[in-house]
Write a protein that holds these residues in place. Sequence first.
Motif, mmCIF file in Angstrom:
data_model
loop_
_atom_site.group_PDB
_atom_site.id
_atom_site.type_symbol
_atom_site.label_atom_id
_atom_site.label_comp_id
_atom_site.label_asym_id
_atom_site.label_seq_id
_atom_site.Cartn_x
_atom_site.Cartn_y
_atom_site.Cartn_z
ATOM 1 N N LEU A 162 0.830 -1.205 0.000
ATOM 2 C CA LEU A 162 0.000 0.000 0.000
ATOM 3 C C LEU A 162 0.867 1.259 0.000
ATOM 4 C CD1 LEU A 162 -2.687 -1.164 2.586
ATOM 5 C CD2 LEU A 162 -3.126 -0.661 0.171
ATOM 6 N N LEU A 163 1.919 1.251 0.809
ATOM 7 C CA LEU A 163 2.817 2.411 0.834
ATOM 8 C C LEU A 163 3.529 2.575 -0.507
ATOM 9 C CD1 LEU A 163 4.463 2.182 4.385
ATOM 10 C CD2 LEU A 163 2.500 3.554 3.650
ATOM 11 N N ARG A 164 3.902 1.459 -1.117
ATOM 12 C CA ARG A 164 4.555 1.539 -2.426
ATOM 13 C C ARG A 164 3.620 2.117 -3.476
ATOM 14 N NH1 ARG A 164 6.766 -3.790 -5.458
ATOM 15 N NH2 ARG A 164 4.731 -3.732 -6.460
ATOM 16 N N LEU A 165 2.348 1.737 -3.397
ATOM 17 C CA LEU A 165 1.361 2.287 -4.324
ATOM 18 C C LEU A 165 1.278 3.801 -4.172
ATOM 19 C CD1 LEU A 165 -0.981 2.009 -6.344
ATOM 20 C CD2 LEU A 165 -2.497 1.610 -4.385
ATOM 21 N N GLN A 185 3.585 5.774 -3.148
ATOM 22 C CA GLN A 185 4.822 6.385 -3.616
ATOM 23 C C GLN A 185 4.931 6.390 -5.136
ATOM 24 O OE1 GLN A 185 7.762 4.052 -1.563
ATOM 25 N NE2 GLN A 185 7.399 5.041 0.422
ATOM 26 N N THR A 186 4.506 5.284 -5.762
ATOM 27 C CA THR A 186 4.665 5.163 -7.209
ATOM 28 C C THR A 186 3.582 5.898 -7.988
ATOM 29 O OG1 THR A 186 3.460 3.050 -7.187
ATOM 30 C CG2 THR A 186 5.863 2.962 -7.025
ATOM 31 N N ARG A 187 2.350 5.847 -7.508
ATOM 32 C CA ARG A 187 1.244 6.465 -8.239
ATOM 33 C C ARG A 187 0.810 7.800 -7.633
ATOM 34 N NH1 ARG A 187 -2.425 4.117 -11.168
ATOM 35 N NH2 ARG A 187 -2.889 6.313 -11.523
ATOM 36 N N ARG A 188 1.115 8.022 -6.377
ATOM 37 C CA ARG A 188 0.731 9.261 -5.685
ATOM 38 C C ARG A 188 -0.772 9.527 -5.804
ATOM 39 N NH1 ARG A 188 5.187 11.424 -3.835
ATOM 40 N NH2 ARG A 188 7.173 11.038 -4.908
ATOM 41 N N ILE A 189 -1.533 8.455 -5.551
ATOM 42 C CA ILE A 189 -2.990 8.584 -5.542
ATOM 43 C C ILE A 189 -3.488 8.412 -4.115
ATOM 44 C CG2 ILE A 189 -3.322 7.826 -7.920
ATOM 45 C CD1 ILE A 189 -3.980 5.055 -6.896
ATOM 46 N N PRO A 190 -4.609 9.032 -3.759
ATOM 47 C CA PRO A 190 -5.111 8.919 -2.393
ATOM 48 C C PRO A 190 -5.647 7.523 -2.085
ATOM 49 C CG PRO A 190 -6.652 10.144 -3.751
ATOM 50 C CD PRO A 190 -5.425 9.946 -4.584
ATOM 51 N N ILE A 191 -5.465 7.119 -0.835
ATOM 52 C CA ILE A 191 -6.044 5.881 -0.320
ATOM 53 C C ILE A 191 -6.946 6.253 0.845
ATOM 54 C CG2 ILE A 191 -5.616 3.664 0.801
ATOM 55 C CD1 ILE A 191 -2.953 3.514 -0.634
ATOM 56 N N VAL A 192 -8.218 5.926 0.718
ATOM 57 C CA VAL A 192 -9.186 6.200 1.775
ATOM 58 C C VAL A 192 -9.615 4.872 2.376
ATOM 59 C CG1 VAL A 192 -11.450 7.165 2.337
ATOM 60 C CG2 VAL A 192 -9.978 8.316 0.659
ATOM 61 N N VAL A 193 -9.579 4.779 3.688
ATOM 62 C CA VAL A 193 -9.929 3.541 4.389
ATOM 63 C C VAL A 193 -11.366 3.615 4.897
ATOM 64 C CG1 VAL A 193 -9.449 2.098 6.408
ATOM 65 C CG2 VAL A 193 -7.560 3.041 5.057
ATOM 66 N N GLY A 195 1.939 6.891 10.176
ATOM 67 C CA GLY A 195 0.720 6.987 9.384
ATOM 68 C C GLY A 195 -0.286 7.979 9.913
ATOM 69 N N ARG A 196 -0.366 8.103 11.249
ATOM 70 C CA ARG A 196 -1.378 8.959 11.855
ATOM 71 C C ARG A 196 -0.818 10.286 12.362
ATOM 72 N NH1 ARG A 196 -5.828 8.589 10.147
ATOM 73 N NH2 ARG A 196 -6.659 9.560 12.028
ATOM 74 N N LYS A 197 0.517 10.445 12.265
ATOM 75 C CA LYS A 197 1.166 11.696 12.713
ATOM 76 C C LYS A 197 0.841 11.993 14.178
ATOM 77 C CE LYS A 197 2.689 12.461 8.519
ATOM 78 N NZ LYS A 197 2.151 11.270 7.859
ATOM 79 N N LEU A 198 0.927 10.942 14.998
ATOM 80 C CA LEU A 198 0.669 11.074 16.427
ATOM 81 C C LEU A 198 1.995 10.993 17.190
ATOM 82 C CD1 LEU A 198 -2.425 8.713 16.855
ATOM 83 C CD2 LEU A 198 -2.428 11.217 16.943
ATOM 84 N N PRO A 199 2.103 11.692 18.330
ATOM 85 C CA PRO A 199 3.323 11.581 19.139
ATOM 86 C C PRO A 199 3.531 10.143 19.617
ATOM 87 C CG PRO A 199 1.975 13.441 19.846
ATOM 88 C CD PRO A 199 1.137 12.639 18.903
ATOM 89 N N ARG A 200 4.769 9.717 19.630
ATOM 90 C CA ARG A 200 5.063 8.345 20.021
ATOM 91 C C ARG A 200 4.599 8.055 21.451
ATOM 92 N NH1 ARG A 200 8.110 4.526 17.805
ATOM 93 N NH2 ARG A 200 8.839 2.812 19.118
#
Length: 321
Positions: free
Chosen positions: A115-118, A120-128, A223-228
């Motif tokens: 999913l991360l490679r997708l 990076q390569t296509r730069r398309i949004p992924i919505v869960v 992925g969520r940009k949350l503090p560790r």
Amino acid sequence: MNRRKWTALVIVLAVFALGLTVESLFGGYAQMANHPAYAIDETVVSGAGTSKIVQLFVSGVISSERTNVSLAPMTERLAEQLRRVEEDELVKAVVLRIDSPGGEVVATDEIHRRLLRLKQTRRIPIVVSMGSTAASGGYYLATAGDTIFANPNTLTGSLGVIFSLTNYSEAIDKLGIRTYAIKSGRFKDIGSPARPLTEPERHIFQTLVNESYQRFVNVIVQGRKLPRTRVLQIADGRIYSGEQAKRLGLVDRFGDLDDATGYALSLSGEREALVVRYTDSLSLGSLLFSLQSRWANPDPLGLDRIVTRHGSPRLLYQYMP
């Protein structure tokens, strides 16, 4: 049913009557996976235009093992679907529908990396889009999304790792059974169910669990940009409702699959698009392979799975009540 499907059904019944196996016809799974019978169709769900929004589905336990009802393991099917997305320039966004308690650590991580490679390569949004359950490894995959939708009642969380061992040493002692391990090293039979687990062995397993746990924490932080420190507080293995997860920053919005798909379209920059899904083709090969798995099932009653829970011991990102 058209003539082709009727013909396939008749042949399958004939093969069943003759007692033939997939191995004798196709040479086993390795050849079967490359056989023309193994095919994926692209089905249009709704929409218009030439651009596409692809809906991908992660349902059930995440595993690299083939089930009795599937021609290929989940990881291989999803990898093939993601490859098609990568190669199709008409795909402008992906909606990942997750209804899973998680599963194997390696299988989950492999899909996450794809999913991360997708992205990076296509730069398309992924919505869960989370279904009734998107816990542990299911949430691990969700962290690859740009936006996560859930229902307020979705079961999520269970952020952590589990490694289960079955031990029946007391039972075999009562039965007078003895087992002997002729081994090359002290830990070669580590985790043997025929004897108690030692503290050094427990430490080894705990180290493996801790390493996988840290990787889980890392993907949430990234992925969520949350503090560790915040992730470590909430990633204690407990489950959360969608409502709770949204308050914790694990989920972004409330909504169903259609809501997530509409949002994916808005992120794609397209005014309209076809909503498509990938489905397994009904073919002679897939029917034969499914029948073969049932004929050759060495554990028809599922007793092995009851005893070992999930076969051989393995690290799991899985909600296991």
